[in-house]
Design an enzyme around this catalytic site. Structure first.
Site, PDB file in Angstrom:
ATOM      1  N   GLY A   1       0.680  -0.990  -0.101  1.00 32.57           N
ATOM      2  CA  GLY A   1      -0.075   0.023  -0.200  1.00 32.57           C
ATOM      3  C   GLY A   1       0.841   1.333  -0.065  1.00 32.57           C
ATOM      4  O   GLY A   1       0.347   2.382  -0.480  1.00 32.57           O
TER       5      GLY A   1
ATOM      6  N   ASP B   1       2.026  -6.091  13.111  1.00 34.19           N
ATOM      7  CA  ASP B   1       1.674  -6.824  11.853  1.00 34.19           C
ATOM      8  C   ASP B   1       2.876  -8.073  11.498  1.00 34.19           C
ATOM      9  O   ASP B   1       3.439  -8.290  10.402  1.00 34.19           O
ATOM     10  CB  ASP B   1       1.788  -6.012  10.615  1.00 34.19           C
ATOM     11  CG  ASP B   1       1.195  -6.107   9.462  1.00 34.19           C
ATOM     12  OD1 ASP B   1       0.109  -7.012   9.585  1.00 34.19           O
ATOM     13  OD2 ASP B   1       1.292  -5.437   8.370  1.00 34.19           O
TER      14      ASP B   1
END
Length: 290
Positions: free
Chosen positions: A51, A133
């Site tokens: 992203g 993450d």
């Protein structure tokens, strides 16, 4: 190399107080050096896309192989993560963390420079601080397949001694995200334990964490592995390439550990120290056969 940093347009200097510039004043690398390292960011050198933008492999003028994480030019999306990675990686050195070399902040470009990991990420080999993450694409493998963790943009500092958690907006990856953190927005060390447990399931089963095309009970890997482990059927869902190669008691210990990590409640999960001990024990069981 950092002494030649350009004084051109800089996101960092425009938003960070001068007293807070350390470590931002210690690791700058000129943009022209990165152009040379990547043949002007040749698309054939792209090794990853996210992203934030693209990751390029390159070679600096001194021969150092690097991975360049380039945030979208002219966009402030991801700026907080960019600053967080510089702050975190410049403070820590560990054999199992990807080494931070520097950054570039010129001409509306934000680029992080890390060591290049020859064998890519863990996920590509499976099927073709609170990190927040932890997933197989953020575990990279060097030329000797030694794993190292990367991508500290979403990370948070640990709670203070008198705190049990950090309250924060939910960030993470579907399938790896601690369900307790998702419900409460309270981040703890056990949130990383959950995500690591999902990685353990992925390592032994070699499949996607979320697979919508599979039967309903198999869509979520963590839930499926947990149910199979409880039924004593974990050996039926492991990677076919591992069938017959893992000693039953070693697989049983590995499965127990993975399932404990993905317990729905954080208090029922082991600490990372306990996880390490359990995995080392499973390895000893396996090596006794070898």
């Amino acid at each position: 190399m950092g002494n030649n940093c350009s004084k051109k347009t800089s996101f960092i200097k425009s938003i960070v107080e001068p007293s807070c510039l350390t470590p931002f004043d210690r690791f700058p690398v000129p943009f022209v050096a990165l152009q040379e390292a990547t043949n002007n960011f040749d698309e054939s050198l792209v090794i990853g896309v996210g992203g934030f933008g693209k990751v390029y492999r390159g070679v600096l003028c001194d021969g150092t192989k690097v991975a360049l994480k380039r945030y979208g030019p002219g966009s402030q999306q991801g700026l907080a993560e960019f600053l967080k990675e510089i702050e975190m990686l410049s403070q820590f050195r560990h054999p199992y963390l990807v080494s931070f070399i520097g950054y570039c902040d010129e001409n509306n470009d934000m680029i992080l420079i890390n060591e290049y990991m020859e064998n890519g990420n863990l996920r590509s080999h499976l099927y073709g601080v609170i990190h927040r993450d932890v997933k197989s694409t953020n575990i990279l493998l060097d030329v000797n397949f030694v794993p190292k963790i990367t991508d500290f943009g979403p990370s948070k500092k640990e709670p203070e001694i008198d705190q049990t958690h950090v309250t924060t907006f939910v960030k993470g990856t579907v399938g790896h995200l601690d369900p307790e953190y998702y419900r409460s927005q309270q981040l703890t060390e056990k949130s990383d334990v959950y995500s690591f447990g999902v990685v353990l399931c992925q390592v032994v089963c070699a499949r996607l964490v979320i697979a919508p095309s599979l039967p309903r009970e198999q869509i979520n890997l963590a839930e499926w592995a947990m149910n199979c482990q409880k039924k004593g059927q974990l050996e039926q869902i492991i990677d076919p390439n591992l069938v017959g190669k893992i000693r039953p008691d070693s697989l049983r210990k590995f499965g127990e550990t993975a399932v404990q990590c993905v317990a729905l409640s954080g208090k029922d999960r082991p600490s990372m120290g306990d996880v390490l001990w359990k995995l080392e024990y499973a390895l000893r069981l396996q090596e006794s056969v070898i």
